[in-house]
Design a protein around this motif. Structure first.
Motif, PDB file in Angstrom:
ATOM      1  N   ALA A 204      21.507  21.447  45.574  1.00 35.13           N
ATOM      2  CA  ALA A 204      20.110  21.803  45.809  1.00 35.13           C
ATOM      3  C   ALA A 204      19.944  22.673  47.051  1.00 35.13           C
ATOM      4  O   ALA A 204      18.953  23.411  47.175  1.00 35.13           O
ATOM      5  CB  ALA A 204      19.269  20.540  45.942  1.00 35.13           C
ATOM      6  N   LEU A 205      20.901  22.597  47.959  1.00 36.32           N
ATOM      7  CA  LEU A 205      20.792  23.361  49.200  1.00 36.32           C
ATOM      8  C   LEU A 205      21.004  24.851  48.987  1.00 36.32           C
ATOM      9  O   LEU A 205      20.306  25.684  49.592  1.00 36.32           O
ATOM     10  CB  LEU A 205      21.826  22.836  50.210  1.00 36.32           C
ATOM     11  N   ASP A 220      23.424  24.266  61.667  1.00 27.98           N
ATOM     12  CA  ASP A 220      22.588  23.100  61.979  1.00 27.98           C
ATOM     13  C   ASP A 220      21.347  23.073  61.093  1.00 27.98           C
ATOM     14  O   ASP A 220      20.922  21.991  60.644  1.00 27.98           O
ATOM     15  CB  ASP A 220      22.176  23.130  63.449  1.00 27.98           C
ATOM     16  N   ASP A 221      20.758  24.240  60.836  1.00 27.44           N
ATOM     17  CA  ASP A 221      19.593  24.307  59.946  1.00 27.44           C
ATOM     18  C   ASP A 221      19.958  23.822  58.546  1.00 27.44           C
ATOM     19  O   ASP A 221      19.191  23.091  57.910  1.00 27.44           O
ATOM     20  CB  ASP A 221      19.057  25.735  59.868  1.00 27.44           C
ATOM     21  N   LEU A 222      21.124  24.257  58.058  1.00 27.12           N
ATOM     22  CA  LEU A 222      21.559  23.849  56.720  1.00 27.12           C
ATOM     23  C   LEU A 222      21.816  22.347  56.676  1.00 27.12           C
ATOM     24  O   LEU A 222      21.468  21.669  55.688  1.00 27.12           O
ATOM     25  CB  LEU A 222      22.842  24.598  56.329  1.00 27.12           C
ATOM     26  N   ALA A 227      19.971  16.980  55.003  1.00 28.34           N
ATOM     27  CA  ALA A 227      19.873  15.610  55.519  1.00 28.34           C
ATOM     28  C   ALA A 227      21.258  14.990  55.709  1.00 28.34           C
ATOM     29  O   ALA A 227      21.536  13.870  55.267  1.00 28.34           O
ATOM     30  CB  ALA A 227      19.018  14.737  54.604  1.00 28.34           C
ATOM     31  N   MET A 228      22.120  15.741  56.358  1.00 28.25           N
ATOM     32  CA  MET A 228      23.454  15.220  56.666  1.00 28.25           C
ATOM     33  C   MET A 228      23.939  15.847  57.962  1.00 28.25           C
ATOM     34  O   MET A 228      23.350  16.820  58.453  1.00 28.25           O
ATOM     35  CB  MET A 228      24.435  15.503  55.525  1.00 28.25           C
ATOM     36  N   THR A 232      29.656  16.388  57.937  1.00 30.58           N
ATOM     37  CA  THR A 232      29.599  16.031  56.518  1.00 30.58           C
ATOM     38  C   THR A 232      29.306  17.252  55.665  1.00 30.58           C
ATOM     39  O   THR A 232      29.899  17.452  54.598  1.00 30.58           O
ATOM     40  CB  THR A 232      28.532  14.952  56.286  1.00 30.58           C
ATOM     41  N   LEU A 233      28.384  18.084  56.144  1.00 28.73           N
ATOM     42  CA  LEU A 233      28.060  19.315  55.410  1.00 28.73           C
ATOM     43  C   LEU A 233      29.299  20.189  55.262  1.00 28.73           C
ATOM     44  O   LEU A 233      29.574  20.721  54.177  1.00 28.73           O
ATOM     45  CB  LEU A 233      26.959  20.086  56.144  1.00 28.73           C
ATOM     46  N   THR A 234      30.037  20.347  56.338  1.00 31.37           N
ATOM     47  CA  THR A 234      31.238  21.186  56.299  1.00 31.37           C
ATOM     48  C   THR A 234      32.257  20.621  55.316  1.00 31.37           C
ATOM     49  O   THR A 234      32.892  21.380  54.562  1.00 31.37           O
ATOM     50  CB  THR A 234      31.862  21.280  57.700  1.00 31.37           C
TER      51      THR A 234
END
Length: 304
Positions: A204-205, A220-222, A227-228, A232-234
């Motif tokens: 969804a991102l 950081d915006d992503l 919401a992680m 974790t996003l990386t």
């Protein structure tokens, strides 16, 4: 007129064979298809003009794409190509035809390329070859290699341009309804990977990011949007796309700039803002690094 021998055996790709014959014959070269009798190329049967030994009489020898890169090319083909080069011929591979040239030892110590999907295999199998996965074609003088499909056409037109001049190459390109020239250093255009599963944590991102590329987004915006944490996003980004969030974001910005350069007359300053680069200087730096040519050159090529 210079002669061009197209070396074929079973297990080759018909598109690259057709490209070579069409371009060089249209430019007025004497084109001879050399190979065993009754050979099948792709889904088609081909009746060669002469046997493989006839490549020794040509100034240029073209090797079309090799279909099964996991299989070693035949000894007769490899030997004919090696002998032709030793006799002074210019040897050209189209797409995965580079595997034939590598088997003949013609790429040892040379920079070369092939279709982006097979560059890793070429480098692993032939470590003496300097494989460049990010270019359309490489001209090393007596040995030339191209990337896949359309890049084979680019390399053939490059040869016509060098042999007969820009007017001859442009005339062939007009007949084929293709751009007359794309620089060899231009990057192969590979779609940036995205997750295949709809339920992936970052699925969804990504549409949200591409819809907001004009904003000064950071990793950081992503992460906040997803919401992680950034860690974790990386981790999810690497698992889904094979790259980092920052590199993926930069690739999307470059791709947006490419789309605007291809389809609009918008100035480079406005494109830089729309793609999120901020300034034309920043756009030019990142674009040239990623694509291999400046934005203005890219636009001129794709809108010629």
């Amino acid at each position: 007129m210079d002669s061009v021998a197209v070396a074929v055996t079973g297990g080759m790709l018909h598109f690259e064979l057709a490209v070579a014959v069409e371009v060089f014959a249209s430019a007025g070269y004497e084109v001879v298809v050399c190979g065993p009798r009754g050979v099948r190329v792709g889904r088609f049967g081909v009746v060669p003009d002469r046997g493989l030994g006839a490549v020794l009489g040509a100034r240029t020898v073209v090797v079309p794409g090799w279909a099964d890169v996991d299989a070693a090319p035949g000894a007769e083909l490899v030997g004919a190509v090696r002998a032709a080069h030793a006799a002074g011929a210019r040897v050209v591979s189209l797409c995965t035809g580079a595997f034939v040239l590598a088997a003949a030892g013609l790429l040892d110590g040379r920079r070369a390329t092939t279709h982006w999907a097979h560059t890793a295999a070429l480098a692993a199998r032939y470590p003496a070859v300097e494989v460049d996965p990010d270019v359309l074609y490489v001209d090393s003088g007596s040995v030339l290699t191209s990337a896949g499909k359309a890049a084979a056409l680019d390399l053939c037109l490059h040869l016509v341009r060098g042999d007969l001049g820009p007017a001859a190459a442009n005339a062939v390109a007009r007949n084929l309804v293709v751009p007359p020239h794309r620089a060899g250093g231009q990057a192969q255009f590979v779609t940036t990977p995205v997750p295949a599963a709809d339920d992936h944590p970052i699925t969804a991102l990504l549409p949200w990011v591409t819809a907001n590329l004009d904003q000064p987004l950071t990793v950081d915006d992503l992460a906040r949007r997803a919401a992680m944490s950034t860690r974790t996003l990386t981790r999810h980004f690497r698992a889904a796309t094979g790259t980092t969030p920052l590199r993926w974001l930069l690739a999307q910005r470059v791709r947006r700039a490419q789309e605007l350069l291809e389809t609009t007359d918008t100035g480079v300053d406005a494109i830089a803002e729309a793609a999120g680069f901020g300034t034309a200087t920043t756009l030019r730096r990142h674009f040239a690094r990623a694509v291999g040519v400046p934005p203005d050159t890219y636009r001129h090529t794709f809108r010629s």
